[in-house]
Scaffold this motif. Structure first.
Motif, PDB file in Angstrom:
ATOM      1  N   LEU A 364      28.672 -34.088 -34.815  1.00  0.00           N
ATOM      2  CA  LEU A 364      27.506 -33.922 -35.680  1.00  0.00           C
ATOM      3  C   LEU A 364      26.723 -35.210 -35.836  1.00  0.00           C
ATOM      4  CD1 LEU A 364      29.073 -31.708 -38.486  1.00  0.00           C
ATOM      5  CD2 LEU A 364      27.380 -30.990 -36.793  1.00  0.00           C
ATOM      6  N   GLY A 365      27.405 -36.348 -35.710  1.00  0.00           N
ATOM      7  CA  GLY A 365      26.740 -37.626 -35.900  1.00  0.00           C
ATOM      8  C   GLY A 365      25.841 -38.035 -34.755  1.00  0.00           C
ATOM      9  N   VAL A 366      25.984 -37.422 -33.596  1.00  0.00           N
ATOM     10  CA  VAL A 366      25.139 -37.760 -32.431  1.00  0.00           C
ATOM     11  C   VAL A 366      24.613 -36.452 -31.830  1.00  0.00           C
ATOM     12  CG1 VAL A 366      26.065 -40.037 -31.850  1.00  0.00           C
ATOM     13  CG2 VAL A 366      27.319 -38.010 -31.157  1.00  0.00           C
ATOM     14  N   PRO A 367      23.643 -35.816 -32.467  1.00  0.00           N
ATOM     15  CA  PRO A 367      23.197 -34.488 -32.026  1.00  0.00           C
ATOM     16  C   PRO A 367      22.657 -34.454 -30.603  1.00  0.00           C
ATOM     17  CG  PRO A 367      21.720 -35.416 -33.699  1.00  0.00           C
ATOM     18  CD  PRO A 367      22.931 -36.268 -33.670  1.00  0.00           C
ATOM     19  N   ASP A 368      21.957 -35.509 -30.181  1.00  0.00           N
ATOM     20  CA  ASP A 368      21.447 -35.509 -28.804  1.00  0.00           C
ATOM     21  C   ASP A 368      22.595 -35.552 -27.799  1.00  0.00           C
ATOM     22  OD1 ASP A 368      18.871 -35.416 -29.750  1.00  0.00           O
ATOM     23  OD2 ASP A 368      18.529 -37.590 -29.546  1.00  0.00           O
ATOM     24  N   THR A 369      23.599 -36.341 -28.093  1.00  0.00           N
ATOM     25  CA  THR A 369      24.770 -36.412 -27.222  1.00  0.00           C
ATOM     26  C   THR A 369      25.497 -35.077 -27.202  1.00  0.00           C
ATOM     27  OG1 THR A 369      25.026 -38.774 -27.632  1.00  0.00           O
ATOM     28  CG2 THR A 369      26.958 -37.593 -26.830  1.00  0.00           C
ATOM     29  N   ALA A 370      25.581 -34.433 -28.369  1.00  0.00           N
ATOM     30  CA  ALA A 370      26.243 -33.126 -28.436  1.00  0.00           C
ATOM     31  C   ALA A 370      25.527 -32.121 -27.552  1.00  0.00           C
ATOM     32  CB  ALA A 370      26.285 -32.637 -29.879  1.00  0.00           C
ATOM     33  N   ARG A 371      24.206 -32.156 -27.547  1.00  0.00           N
ATOM     34  CA  ARG A 371      23.468 -31.227 -26.682  1.00  0.00           C
ATOM     35  C   ARG A 371      23.718 -31.541 -25.211  1.00  0.00           C
ATOM     36  NH1 ARG A 371      19.827 -31.432 -31.108  1.00  0.00           N
ATOM     37  NH2 ARG A 371      18.861 -33.363 -30.366  1.00  0.00           N
ATOM     38  N   ALA A 372      23.793 -32.815 -24.883  1.00  0.00           N
ATOM     39  CA  ALA A 372      24.085 -33.185 -23.482  1.00  0.00           C
ATOM     40  C   ALA A 372      25.483 -32.739 -23.082  1.00  0.00           C
ATOM     41  CB  ALA A 372      23.919 -34.693 -23.312  1.00  0.00           C
ATOM     42  N   PHE A 373      26.430 -32.869 -24.002  1.00  0.00           N
ATOM     43  CA  PHE A 373      27.794 -32.403 -23.740  1.00  0.00           C
ATOM     44  C   PHE A 373      27.797 -30.899 -23.504  1.00  0.00           C
ATOM     45  CE2 PHE A 373      32.017 -30.959 -24.879  1.00  0.00           C
ATOM     46  CZ  PHE A 373      32.847 -31.917 -24.330  1.00  0.00           C
ATOM     47  N   ASP A 374      27.073 -30.159 -24.329  1.00  0.00           N
ATOM     48  CA  ASP A 374      26.997 -28.703 -24.170  1.00  0.00           C
ATOM     49  C   ASP A 374      26.340 -28.327 -22.849  1.00  0.00           C
ATOM     50  OD1 ASP A 374      28.182 -28.460 -26.618  1.00  0.00           O
ATOM     51  OD2 ASP A 374      26.337 -27.966 -27.702  1.00  0.00           O
ATOM     52  N   ALA A 375      25.402 -29.160 -22.396  1.00  0.00           N
ATOM     53  CA  ALA A 375      24.745 -28.873 -21.114  1.00  0.00           C
ATOM     54  C   ALA A 375      25.731 -28.988 -19.962  1.00  0.00           C
ATOM     55  CB  ALA A 375      23.562 -29.825 -20.911  1.00  0.00           C
ATOM     56  N   VAL A 376      26.646 -29.943 -20.033  1.00  0.00           N
ATOM     57  CA  VAL A 376      27.685 -30.051 -19.010  1.00  0.00           C
ATOM     58  C   VAL A 376      28.555 -28.796 -19.018  1.00  0.00           C
ATOM     59  CG1 VAL A 376      29.751 -31.329 -18.302  1.00  0.00           C
ATOM     60  CG2 VAL A 376      27.709 -32.565 -19.045  1.00  0.00           C
ATOM     61  N   ALA A 377      28.954 -28.359 -20.224  1.00  0.00           N
ATOM     62  CA  ALA A 377      29.770 -27.150 -20.329  1.00  0.00           C
ATOM     63  C   ALA A 377      29.033 -25.937 -19.780  1.00  0.00           C
ATOM     64  CB  ALA A 377      30.166 -26.918 -21.786  1.00  0.00           C
ATOM     65  N   ALA A 378      27.733 -25.862 -20.048  1.00  0.00           N
ATOM     66  CA  ALA A 378      26.955 -24.717 -19.576  1.00  0.00           C
ATOM     67  C   ALA A 378      26.885 -24.692 -18.052  1.00  0.00           C
ATOM     68  CB  ALA A 378      25.550 -24.764 -20.174  1.00  0.00           C
ATOM     69  N   LEU A 379      26.809 -25.851 -17.429  1.00  0.00           N
ATOM     70  CA  LEU A 379      26.772 -25.894 -15.965  1.00  0.00           C
ATOM     71  C   LEU A 379      28.085 -25.407 -15.366  1.00  0.00           C
ATOM     72  CD1 LEU A 379      24.806 -29.189 -15.317  1.00  0.00           C
ATOM     73  CD2 LEU A 379      24.163 -26.924 -14.518  1.00  0.00           C
ATOM     74  N   THR A 380      29.191 -25.795 -15.969  1.00  0.00           N
ATOM     75  CA  THR A 380      30.464 -25.296 -15.443  1.00  0.00           C
ATOM     76  C   THR A 380      30.579 -23.791 -15.654  1.00  0.00           C
ATOM     77  OG1 THR A 380      31.707 -25.663 -17.501  1.00  0.00           O
ATOM     78  CG2 THR A 380      31.573 -27.502 -15.960  1.00  0.00           C
ATOM     79  N   ALA A 381      29.937 -23.280 -16.707  1.00  0.00           N
ATOM     80  CA  ALA A 381      29.989 -21.842 -16.974  1.00  0.00           C
ATOM     81  C   ALA A 381      29.284 -21.033 -15.895  1.00  0.00           C
ATOM     82  CB  ALA A 381      29.374 -21.532 -18.337  1.00  0.00           C
ATOM     83  N   PHE A 382      28.330 -21.636 -15.184  1.00  0.00           N
ATOM     84  CA  PHE A 382      27.708 -20.925 -14.072  1.00  0.00           C
ATOM     85  C   PHE A 382      28.752 -20.502 -13.043  1.00  0.00           C
ATOM     86  CE2 PHE A 382      23.490 -23.454 -14.585  1.00  0.00           C
ATOM     87  CZ  PHE A 382      23.213 -22.742 -15.732  1.00  0.00           C
ATOM     88  N   PHE A 383      29.789 -21.295 -12.900  1.00  0.00           N
ATOM     89  CA  PHE A 383      30.809 -21.026 -11.897  1.00  0.00           C
ATOM     90  C   PHE A 383      31.953 -20.177 -12.441  1.00  0.00           C
ATOM     91  CE2 PHE A 383      28.663 -24.902 -10.646  1.00  0.00           C
ATOM     92  CZ  PHE A 383      28.436 -24.695  -9.295  1.00  0.00           C
ATOM     93  N   ALA A 384      32.371 -20.456 -13.659  1.00  0.00           N
ATOM     94  CA  ALA A 384      33.609 -19.842 -14.145  1.00  0.00           C
ATOM     95  C   ALA A 384      33.482 -19.170 -15.499  1.00  0.00           C
ATOM     96  CB  ALA A 384      34.706 -20.909 -14.216  1.00  0.00           C
ATOM     97  N   GLY A 385      32.304 -19.084 -16.055  1.00  0.00           N
ATOM     98  CA  GLY A 385      32.134 -18.433 -17.344  1.00  0.00           C
ATOM     99  C   GLY A 385      32.387 -19.375 -18.502  1.00  0.00           C
ATOM    100  N   GLY A 386      32.210 -18.841 -19.715  1.00  0.00           N
ATOM    101  CA  GLY A 386      32.350 -19.642 -20.917  1.00  0.00           C
ATOM    102  C   GLY A 386      33.791 -19.787 -21.349  1.00  0.00           C
ATOM    103  N   PRO A 387      34.044 -20.677 -22.300  1.00  0.00           N
ATOM    104  CA  PRO A 387      35.422 -20.959 -22.730  1.00  0.00           C
ATOM    105  C   PRO A 387      36.043 -19.798 -23.484  1.00  0.00           C
ATOM    106  CG  PRO A 387      33.849 -22.119 -24.118  1.00  0.00           C
ATOM    107  CD  PRO A 387      33.063 -21.516 -23.003  1.00  0.00           C
ATOM    108  N   ASP A 388      37.365 -19.744 -23.422  1.00  0.00           N
ATOM    109  CA  ASP A 388      38.137 -18.672 -24.061  1.00  0.00           C
ATOM    110  C   ASP A 388      38.740 -19.158 -25.376  1.00  0.00           C
ATOM    111  OD1 ASP A 388      39.535 -16.195 -24.324  1.00  0.00           O
ATOM    112  OD2 ASP A 388      41.345 -17.203 -23.642  1.00  0.00           O
ATOM    113  N   ALA A 389      37.987 -19.832 -26.169  1.00  0.00           N
ATOM    114  CA  ALA A 389      38.488 -20.286 -27.464  1.00  0.00           C
ATOM    115  C   ALA A 389      37.303 -20.768 -28.272  1.00  0.00           C
ATOM    116  CB  ALA A 389      39.513 -21.414 -27.308  1.00  0.00           C
ATOM    117  N   ALA A 390      37.513 -20.941 -29.562  1.00  0.00           N
ATOM    118  CA  ALA A 390      36.486 -21.527 -30.405  1.00  0.00           C
ATOM    119  C   ALA A 390      36.205 -22.946 -29.917  1.00  0.00           C
ATOM    120  CB  ALA A 390      36.947 -21.540 -31.846  1.00  0.00           C
ATOM    121  N   THR A 391      34.941 -23.281 -29.792  1.00  0.00           N
ATOM    122  CA  THR A 391      34.552 -24.583 -29.277  1.00  0.00           C
ATOM    123  C   THR A 391      34.395 -25.577 -30.415  1.00  0.00           C
ATOM    124  OG1 THR A 391      32.201 -24.049 -29.458  1.00  0.00           O
ATOM    125  CG2 THR A 391      33.315 -23.465 -27.391  1.00  0.00           C
ATOM    126  N   LEU A 392      34.236 -26.828 -30.045  1.00  0.00           N
ATOM    127  CA  LEU A 392      33.986 -27.854 -31.050  1.00  0.00           C
ATOM    128  C   LEU A 392      32.642 -27.603 -31.727  1.00  0.00           C
ATOM    129  CD1 LEU A 392      35.131 -30.385 -32.342  1.00  0.00           C
ATOM    130  CD2 LEU A 392      33.991 -31.740 -30.575  1.00  0.00           C
TER     131      LEU A 392
END
Length: 829
Positions: A364-392
């Motif tokens: 929460l303290g670095v919202p721009d970084t959090a969005r960039a982190f989520d963008a990395v996760a979203a790219l991996t989801a193109f290949f294998a889908g979204g995570p199977d658990a509650a995310t951070l």
């Protein structure tokens, strides 16, 4: 990258072309009249009067036996008359293979094909000689065919392997060139923010918990940057074209001059660049991080690695698949394993709400970084889908709900006992993963994973096979049955292959086979409830759906070769290869099953289905007849539409899932009308019917998991337009349903009548003002949510009474939790 995209495009074009050629004669050979539709699933519903998965078995030796072959010398045969056959006398170039052996002739004439190994090298052929070289790739055979002008039979295997190669290459390049550096940058910022929170902590407990958060991010960073002993070079050595030509000349020289040394070396191995400079980490965590990195790089044991409280399987941190090609890929693998498998329970003896709170605070303290982190996760989801658990991200949302202003909260505020109790309660409302890495693949309570691994739908369905797999070592101590159950045959059986289902039960005692077949039936029911567009959410499920036709029965008017009795085994073989390649490509991302689980299931309560069997029967008949009429009209209900994604869910599969549930309700109503008591299994299914219907709605809604839109049943439609005079603006008549109302009813029970509760639709209708805009569902839902929807019609109001207060769990009874997510636990009704 450009070449990889091109190969994917060529595959899509090839598949589309195959569809056009296959769909062109779709109406040919269809019966003139309609007949009862046969469910394509291998476990017929109650309408058929049989549940194959629970039916008595034939003798073990007959299970999976192929039908008898009738050879009449013809080249083709009507599908209704039996298997086709062939005559070699009509094959003009049979001499290309020499004189066929008796076995080759038998297979060619009865089934139309046979498989064979490559021929052995000629005796005395020198090593490296052309005569001794073996084809090591599929395309080698086709190149040889071209060279010797042999007609080519282009198999599905070639297309499957080409798709795998494209998938793997694109994923590898994206990870190496784009994702690794981006993830590294975000983790540096998240670690720095966590350290800022740690530095300002006052109490020893706050300092300790904040230090754990710093260490967590620092471990991920070190795994991304620090090579392990024996890691591959930083850059994979790939010879260039000129070097390949030199190597070919070298091979020819060695073949012609055995034992001599070639005159020149072909290629010099370029020096590998050094690994990246290690980013500085706070001194307070250096020792903890060094030990955690060592344990992860060693990839041994299932242990809790500080700063974690919960253990996970470190053996899965060993780089595999394409991740052994270079040092950066190996490091990416370990870091993603840490971020994907390390988890934070939110309940139970290892509950870690403080750890989650401090990690969420750093996000929460670095919202721009959090969005960039989520963008990395979203790219991996193109290949294998979204995570199977509650995310951070979800945990951070709960943190803001529990503590407004949490983005600037101190560590001391986040470890205050009263706050942690409230936050733990909020976290408990998060959905649980369907596969839990901490309990061997079974179900779990809610937990948080920063970049969680993915639950593939075939793996989730195959959880039904865990119980027989656990017992399989008793039935077959050599482990062969476990491999069969949880390997490609198990996946194929879950996806609908009757052949694979029979293979799973082949050769075991009848009682054990019965358990296996029952488990397969359950796995199919689970997959039948997966939403249609789940199969084009990502490349993994899209590929899996593309392989599914190999498991389906050929159409009656399919080519004779596909209607032979051996074709299903040939197709299953191709499926198994493709499935193995697919699991290879996604080895880093897929959550693995283990043979541990189960949530306790208590005795189901009395229940009742409104006994109107004719309604259920007619609805089921409507669904099936509609499907049959579409089929008769030439609509490819068993295939993806030509203009849709290649992984679109077939219409027949949807119809089968809905009709089977309606069959169950019809049969239950008939039992009730006959005065028969419902057995525990039937009551259990009625007790869990909410979850079953939820999954059915997911499938019909073409979504992955029901979001806010799909979970809101309020819909509206204008069905009539009234005009005061010709040309006047219309007044639309809107009809719709709002949120459900409840019904409470007395039902018969073994111990005497009981009160039961159900849900009913809340119908509304209204004639809008002249010229008013017709309502959309969004308009209607805003009205319903605001309490501004029109009242119920007058003719139903005398059936209503005052609302019943929210029901609570009686004291002395333990709540019933189910394996997998449960969406109804927290509703106040």
């Amino acid at each position: 990258m450009r070449r990889n995209v091109l190969c994917c495009a060529l595959i899509v074009l090839a598949v589309a072309g195959c569809r056009r050629s296959k769909d062109a004669p779709a109406g040919a050979g269809m019966p003139g009249g309609l007949r009862a539709a046969a469910a394509p699933d291998a476990v017929p519903g109650p309408a058929a009067g049989v549940d194959v998965s629970l039916a008595p078995l034939a003798e073990a030796g007959e299970r999976g036996a192929l039908p008898p072959v009738a050879a009449d010398g013809g080249t083709t045969r009507d599908a209704a008359a039996g298997p086709p056959s062939w005559s070699l006398s009509a094959v003009t170039n049979v001499a290309r293979v020499g004189e066929p052996t008796a076995r080759q002739r038998e297979l060619l004439e009865s089934r139309g094909f046979f498989l064979a190994a490559q021929p052995p090298a000629p005796a005395g052929a020198p090593a490296g000689a052309a005569a001794a070289r073996r084809a090591t790739h599929l395309f080698h055979v086709y190149e040889r065919n071209d060279y010797i002008r042999m007609p080519s039979y282009v198999t599905v295997d070639l297309a499957i392997d080409l798709a795998h190669s494209c998938f793997d290459a694109v994923l590898r390049e994206v990870e190496d060139r784009y994702l690794s550096g981006r993830l590294r940058g975000t983790v540096v910022e998240l670690m720095a923010e966590a350290d800022r929170v740690r530095s300002s902590a006052a109490s020893p407990d706050a300092k300790r918990q904040a230090t754990r958060a710093v260490a967590y991010w620092a471990v991920a960073l070190r795994l991304l940057e620090q090579p392990a002993p024996g890691d591959a070079p930083e850059v994979e050595v790939v010879p260039e074209a000129w070097c390949e030509e030199c190597l070919e000349q070298r091979r020819l020289f060695l073949a012609e001059h055995p034992g001599e040394s070639p005159p020149d070396e072909c290629c010099e191995t370029p020096a590998s660049p050094p690994p990246p400079t290690l980013t500085s980490i706070p001194g307070a965590v250096e020792r903890t991080v060094a030990e955690a990195v060592r344990r992860v790089q060693a990839a041994e044991g299932t242990v809790a690695v500080e700063p974690l409280l919960a253990a996970f399987d470190l053996s899965q941190a060993r780089p595999r698949g394409h991740y052994t090609r270079s040092g950066p890929l190996q490091r990416w693998f370990r870091a993603l394993t840490w971020l994907g498998m390390a988890y934070f329970p939110v309940s139970g003896p290892q509950a870690d709400p403080a750890g989650v709170a401090l990690l969420a605070r750093s996000r929460l303290g670095v919202p721009d970084t959090a969005r960039a982190f989520d963008a990395v996760a979203a790219l991996t989801a193109f290949f294998a889908g979204g995570p199977d658990a509650a995310t951070l991200a979800a945990a951070a949302g709960k943190l803001l709900e529990t503590l407004p202003g949490a983005a600037s909260a101190s560590a001391d505020a986040l470890v205050e006992p009263g706050f942690l109790e409230r936050y733990a309660q909020a976290l408990a409302a998060l959905p649980a993963p369907r596969i839990d890495p901490g309990s061997g693949g079974g179900d779990a309570a809610p937990q948080v994973r920063v970049l969680g691994r993915r639950a593939f739908e075939d793996a989730v369905a195959m959880r039904a096979l865990l119980e027989p797999a656990w017992k399989a070592m008793e039935w077959a101590p050599d482990g062969s049955l476990v491999a069969r159950l949880m390997g490609a045959a198990g996946a194929a059986a879950a996806l609908g292959s009757d052949l694979a289902r029979d293979l799973l039960a082949d050769g075991v005692a009848d009682a054990a086979a019965g358990e296996i077949l029952a488990a397969v039936g359950e796995s199919r029911r689970r997959l039948a409830l997966v939403p249609a567009d789940r199969w084009d959410d990502d490349a993994y499920h899209g590929t899996l759906e593309a392989l599914r036709p190999l498991l389906e029965a050929p159409a009656p008017d399919a080519p004779a070769l596909l209607r032979s009795d051996a074709w299903p085994r040939r197709a299953l073989f191709a499926f198994a290869g493709g499935w193995a390649e697919l699991r290879h490509d996604t080895i880093l991302y897929g959550e693995q099953l283990g043979a541990e689980c189960d949530a306790e299931s208590f005795e189901p309560p009395p229940c009742w289905v409104e006994p109107v069997p004719v309604l259920y029967a007619r609805l089921a008949a409507m669904v099936r007849v509609l499907d049959e009429r579409l089929r008769a009209a030439g609509i490819p209900v068993d295939e993806q539409p030509e203009d849709a994604s290649y992984s679109h869910r077939p219409l027949t599969e949807k119809a089968t899932a809905v009709a089977e549930l309606l069959d169950f309700l019809r049969e239950t109503a008939e039992l009730e009308l006959r005065g028969e008591l419902l057995d525990a299994d039937r009551r259990e299914r009625i007790a869990t019917i909410g979850g079953e219907v939820e999954w059915a709605l997911i499938m019909l809604a073409n979504t992955d998991l029901l979001g806010d839109r799909e979970q809101d049943m309020a819909v509206v439609a204008d069905v009539f337009s009234w005009r005061s005079e010709p040309g006047a603006p219309p007044r639309p008549l809107e009809v719709g349903v709002a949120h459900p109302d409840l019904i409470y009813a007395i039902i018969p029970a073994p111990g005497g009548p009981e009160l039961a509760r159900g849900a009913v639709m809340s119908y509304r209708e209204t004639l809008l003002s002249e010229g008013a805009a017709r309502l959309t569902d969004e308009d209607w839902r805003r009205q319903v949510a605001a309490g501004e929807a029109p009242d119920r019609p007058p003719w139903v109001r005398d059936l209503y009474a005052e609302p019943v207060p929210a029901l609570a769990l009686p004291s002395g009874l333990e709540a019933q939790y189910r394996c997998g997510p449960g969406s109804g636990n927290d509703f106040g009704i």
